[in-house]
Design a protein around this motif. Structure first.
Motif, mmCIF file in Angstrom:
data_model
loop_
_atom_site.group_PDB
_atom_site.id
_atom_site.type_symbol
_atom_site.label_atom_id
_atom_site.label_comp_id
_atom_site.label_asym_id
_atom_site.label_seq_id
_atom_site.Cartn_x
_atom_site.Cartn_y
_atom_site.Cartn_z
ATOM 1 N N THR A 38 73.559 65.195 41.927
ATOM 2 C CA THR A 38 73.400 65.983 42.634
ATOM 3 C C THR A 38 75.177 67.043 43.578
ATOM 4 O OG1 THR A 38 72.722 68.001 43.852
ATOM 5 C CG2 THR A 38 72.424 65.805 44.583
ATOM 6 N N TYR B 29 68.747 60.982 42.645
ATOM 7 C CA TYR B 29 69.229 62.191 42.107
ATOM 8 C C TYR B 29 71.008 62.168 41.699
ATOM 9 C CZ TYR B 29 69.423 67.726 41.360
ATOM 10 O OH TYR B 29 69.419 68.754 40.727
ATOM 11 N N LEU C 47 67.975 60.088 38.471
ATOM 12 C CA LEU C 47 67.384 61.203 37.775
ATOM 13 C C LEU C 47 68.946 61.972 37.607
ATOM 14 C CD1 LEU C 47 66.135 63.845 36.667
ATOM 15 C CD2 LEU C 47 65.287 63.685 39.224
ATOM 16 N N CYS C 48 69.244 62.468 36.598
ATOM 17 C CA CYS C 48 70.257 63.407 35.623
ATOM 18 C C CYS C 48 69.684 65.261 35.949
ATOM 19 C CB CYS C 48 70.720 63.240 34.603
ATOM 20 S SG CYS C 48 71.695 61.391 34.235
ATOM 21 N N GLY C 49 70.424 65.909 36.994
ATOM 22 C CA GLY C 49 70.276 67.352 36.806
ATOM 23 C C GLY C 49 70.891 68.082 36.174
ATOM 24 N N GLU D 103 70.398 60.372 47.213
ATOM 25 C CA GLU D 103 70.806 61.845 46.821
ATOM 26 C C GLU D 103 72.834 61.749 46.927
ATOM 27 O OE1 GLU D 103 70.357 65.897 47.816
ATOM 28 O OE2 GLU D 103 67.903 65.870 47.275
ATOM 29 N N ILE E 11 62.165 61.989 45.778
ATOM 30 C CA ILE E 11 63.483 62.018 45.566
ATOM 31 C C ILE E 11 64.004 60.553 46.640
ATOM 32 C CG2 ILE E 11 66.162 62.303 45.322
ATOM 33 C CD1 ILE E 11 64.122 63.283 42.572
ATOM 34 N N ARG F 138 62.898 67.528 44.834
ATOM 35 C CA ARG F 138 63.193 66.849 45.946
ATOM 36 C C ARG F 138 62.644 65.973 46.920
ATOM 37 N NH1 ARG F 138 68.982 70.096 45.244
ATOM 38 N NH2 ARG F 138 70.307 68.607 46.996
#
Length: 247
Positions: A86, A84, A109-111, A128, A125, A121
């Motif tokens: 972030t 992720y 994964l693009c927030g 990060e 996930i 999460r």
């Protein structure tokens, strides 16, 4: 390596992943990149992917049911680690790029908006990553950075394997200066040692200039590095030269 990207804005990736080294790596079969639109996994006719946060507050939060549906579908094709992007993740660096390059598969994964529901999460996930201590509008640009940094470490992608070995941060130092033709340009010449053909002298010059560059711009890297005897001697020479020049 296969990399799948999960995003609300797949159109952002076209030129970034289809050009230059990344494009050639995919054409050569060394790398596969597929971009997925998270909206395709929404459950309503409006393709809703976000909702207001419980407890109130500004912004919107990406919905767990939609995002998890996308992750689980992609995982049936790509069983790799889910990363992720972030601002709250560990800061990305060359060491992390080298670690990820050892993976056979990655899912990025693009927030967006205020980020994703915490339950995603907690349950789906694996890692990060942040690309720096600042906030962007989404995870798309960080995902492109990660893809580029990781892909160039895949054997065969750069063509000349020594290129990746000599770049900044790979050996704990910034890279030495580079020169090419013409040998004279508007009154500025190339260091004579680079024209000498003496490989050992060139190697030593490059190491010394890498140390000089690192000392001037990123002295924190030298504090973390165990210098060998040659590097210690070269660093002493640099400090003496700087002292004599009044720096």
């Amino acid at each position: 390596m296969r990399i799948d990207v999960l995003t609300l804005f797949p159109e952002m990736f076209g030129a970034a992943i289809g050009s230059s080294i990344l494009g050639r790596a995919q054409a050569a079969g060394l790398l596969t990149i597929r971009v997925w639109n998270i909206r395709d996994f929404a459950f309503d006719k409006h393709r809703t992917v976000d909702d207001i946060p419980y407890g109130g507050g500004a912004g919107m939060v990406m919905k767990p049911d939609v995002v998890v549906a996308c992750i689980e579908h992609v995982k049936t094709i790509n069983p790799g680690k889910v990363v992720y992007l972030t601002p709250q993740g560990a800061v990305f660096n060359q060491t992390k790029a080298q670690s990820l390059a050892q993976e056979a598969n990655l899912v990025l994964l693009c927030g967006h908006y205020e980020g994703i529901d915490q339950r995603i999460r907690d349950g789906w996930i694996d890692d990060e990553i942040s690309i720096g201590d600042y906030v962007l509008t989404g995870g798309e640009l960080p995902a492109m950075v990660v893809i580029d940094a990781v892909a160039r470490l895949i054997p065969g992608v750069l063509g000349d394997e020594t290129s990746a070995q000599e770049e900044s941060f790979v050996n704990g130092l910034l890279e030495y200066p580079h020169y090419t033709r013409p040998a004279e340009f508007r009154g500025r010449g190339v260091p004579p040692v680079l024209l000498s053909g003496h490989h050992e002298q060139i190697r030593k010059w490059r190491l010394k200039e890498a140390l000089r560059m690192t000392l001037a711009r990123r002295p924190d890297l030298l504090e973390k590095r165990q210098l060998n005897a040659e590097e210690q001697q070269l660093l002493r020479e640099i400090l003496t030269e700087d002292c004599n020049e009044g720096r």
